[in-house]
Design an enzyme around this catalytic site. Structure first.
Site, mmCIF file in Angstrom:
data_model
loop_
_atom_site.group_PDB
_atom_site.id
_atom_site.type_symbol
_atom_site.label_atom_id
_atom_site.label_comp_id
_atom_site.label_asym_id
_atom_site.label_seq_id
_atom_site.Cartn_x
_atom_site.Cartn_y
_atom_site.Cartn_z
ATOM 1 N N LYS A 152 7.992 2.039 3.026
ATOM 2 C CA LYS A 152 7.647 0.913 3.626
ATOM 3 C C LYS A 152 7.462 -0.100 2.673
ATOM 4 C CE LYS A 152 2.930 2.269 3.598
ATOM 5 N NZ LYS A 152 1.727 3.137 4.531
ATOM 6 N N ARG A 162 -7.785 3.175 13.243
ATOM 7 C CA ARG A 162 -6.558 2.160 13.078
ATOM 8 C C ARG A 162 -5.654 2.449 13.925
ATOM 9 N NH1 ARG A 162 -3.695 1.827 7.461
ATOM 10 N NH2 ARG A 162 -2.497 3.511 8.160
ATOM 11 N N TYR A 203 -5.506 -24.398 -16.972
ATOM 12 C CA TYR A 203 -6.184 -25.096 -15.953
ATOM 13 C C TYR A 203 -7.696 -24.920 -15.922
ATOM 14 C CZ TYR A 203 -1.935 -25.988 -13.257
ATOM 15 O OH TYR A 203 -0.623 -26.559 -12.875
ATOM 16 N N MET A 240 0.752 -20.487 -11.674
ATOM 17 C CA MET A 240 2.044 -20.065 -10.718
ATOM 18 C C MET A 240 3.076 -19.394 -11.370
ATOM 19 S SD MET A 240 3.641 -22.052 -7.787
ATOM 20 C CE MET A 240 2.472 -22.697 -6.891
HETATM 21 C C1 LIG Z 1 1.419 4.222 3.615
HETATM 22 C C2 LIG Z 1 1.335 5.565 4.635
HETATM 23 C C3 LIG Z 1 1.469 6.612 3.826
HETATM 24 C C4 LIG Z 1 1.936 6.872 2.480
HETATM 25 O O1 LIG Z 1 0.581 7.026 1.644
HETATM 26 P P1 LIG Z 1 0.587 7.013 0.153
HETATM 27 O O2 LIG Z 1 -1.026 7.025 -0.100
HETATM 28 O O3 LIG Z 1 0.978 5.903 -0.468
HETATM 29 O O4 LIG Z 1 1.081 8.231 -0.254
HETATM 30 C C5 LIG Z 1 1.703 8.150 4.687
HETATM 31 N N1 LIG Z 1 1.307 7.635 6.033
HETATM 32 C C6 LIG Z 1 0.900 6.660 6.833
HETATM 33 C C7 LIG Z 1 0.801 6.865 8.179
HETATM 34 C C8 LIG Z 1 0.975 5.362 5.789
HETATM 35 O O5 LIG Z 1 0.790 4.379 6.560
#
Ligand SMILES: *Cc1c(COP(=O)(O)O)cnc(C)c1O
Length: 371
Positions: A42, A131, A263, A311
């Site tokens: 992801k 969540r 800055y 930046m």
């Molecule tokens: C991001 C995620 C993972 C991977 O987590 P890591 O800590 O990066 O290994 C696994 N399962 C879900 C549902 C996630 O959102």
């Protein structure tokens, strides 16, 4: 056109396919042959490039990958990725046709959603993270499956809130809640084919009872395991960072004591200094909070960032690295000689987490793949 001439590579990231493959193998070795290793890619593979990373993982034998959104899954399919792709962070009603068209496997977070799903899906249950994930018991799941006979429950999963924290019993409670649910489904003859709960921390500080027949590492594949809290079991995973981040020095200047730098004039030279101006700033993902705090490796030594990160530019103290000149490179993440710096160190200085440092490296930073 000669791309090299147009793009001077002000800042770039080297991504080692070989190290990625070694990290994947390390996870496989840790969990053993009976546990499938799904690669989490992801957020553009935590900034490493989801397509390239997926190709390496597929070549290593990965049969499952996971993304957050339908859009991320479609991008992988269009690039020719053939592995199963799990879409973990929800989907919108209008995305249902794309799930089917691109053979993506949705994670369902509400039992009501299974009514209209033709394809196999994984059900996520909320065991305490609060969540995504259905807050429901086995009876409700069994009732929903009975009500929709065409529903294909292929996978059952949950996600932990604090798997690296051995001062807390939260994970133990989540593991137990999940086990009870799984057992009830099994006894009712509804055992899903794929059962998974563990990401990097629950693999690295082994919570073997939670591995079932698949694990879901992300961070570990990119070479990171967060530090544990409390009396954690010995770490069973040895991984190394995959990504090295470099930037060019654009200018070098000598300034007298008392010079105000950057800055807001937040830094005043306490002595005559030799400064380097880097072709890198928060627009590239260098956290602004490293202003007057962070370091980079220059000439094999860690040297401080002086003044505010802006930046596109960042100023460093080159007094200790006098041989460096415009056109030379410094290392933000990686190793030079004896000096090394990783995303966890940067995160600590910036008051954030290593995940956010990696995901924050902006698209402007060219990714270069090396063996
Ligand atoms: C991001 C995620 C993972 C991977 O987590 P890591 O800590 O990066 O290994 C696994 N399962 C879900 C549902 C996630 O959102």
């Amino acid at each position: 056109m000669n791309e090299g001439r147009v793009s001077p590579d002000r800042s770039y990231a080297l991504i080692s396919r070989g190290q990625l493959a070694r990290n994947y193998r390390a996870v496989k070795a840790a969990v053993g042959p009976d546990v499938e290793v799904l690669g989490v890619v992801k957020a553009d593979a935590y900034g490493h490039g989801a397509v390239e990373v997926s190709r390496v993982l597929e070549a290593e034998g990965a049969r499952w990958l996971a993304v957050s959104s339908v859009e991320e899954g479609v991008a992988l399919r269009r690039a020719g990725v053939a592995a199963r792709i799990l879409v973990m962070a929800g989907f919108l009603p209008r995305e249902r046709p794309a799930l089917a068209e691109y053979r993506l496997t949705p994670v369902v977070h509400a039992l009501a959603d299974i009514a209209e799903l033709e394809a196999p899906f994984h059900l996520k249950v909320d065991t305490g993270l609060t969540r995504l994930g259905a807050r429901c018991g086995a009876a409700e799941i069994l009732a929903a499956l009975a009500a929709y006979p065409s529903a294909k429950l292929e996978g059952l999963m949950t996600h932990f809130a604090s798997a690296a924290d051995y001062n807390s019993l939260q994970t133990a409670h989540q593991v137990e809640a999940f086990r009870q649910l799984y057992e009830a489904l099994r006894q009712a003859g509804r055992q899903p084919a794929v059962v998974h709960t563990s990401s990097t921390n629950a693999i690295a500080y082994p919570r073997r009872a939670a591995w079932y027949n698949m694990v879901r590492p992300g961070h570990a594949l990119y070479g990171y395991v967060s530090p544990a809290r409390g009396e954690a079991p010995h770490k069973v995973l040895d991984v190394k960072p995959v990504l090295t981040w470099k930037a060019k020095i654009l200018a070098v200047k000598e300034v007298p004591e008392g010079t105000l730098i950057g800055y807001g004039a937040t830094f005043r030279a306490p002595r005559p200094m030799r400064l380097g101006v880097l072709a890198l700033g928060y627009g590239d993902g260098l956290p602004h909070r490293l202003s007057n705090k962070g370091r980079v490796i220059a000439g094999g030594k860690l040297v401080p960032i002086v003044g505010t990160v802006s930046m596109d530019l960042t100023t460093i103290d080159l007094t200790a690295a006098p041989v460096l000149a415009p056109g030379d490179e410094v290392t933000i993440l990686g190793e030079e000689g004896e000096a090394r710096q990783d995303a966890q160190q940067i995160a600590r200085q910036a008051g954030t987490i290593s995940y956010a440092v990696l995901c924050g490296i902006s698209p402007r930073v060219r990714r270069v793949y090396v063996e």
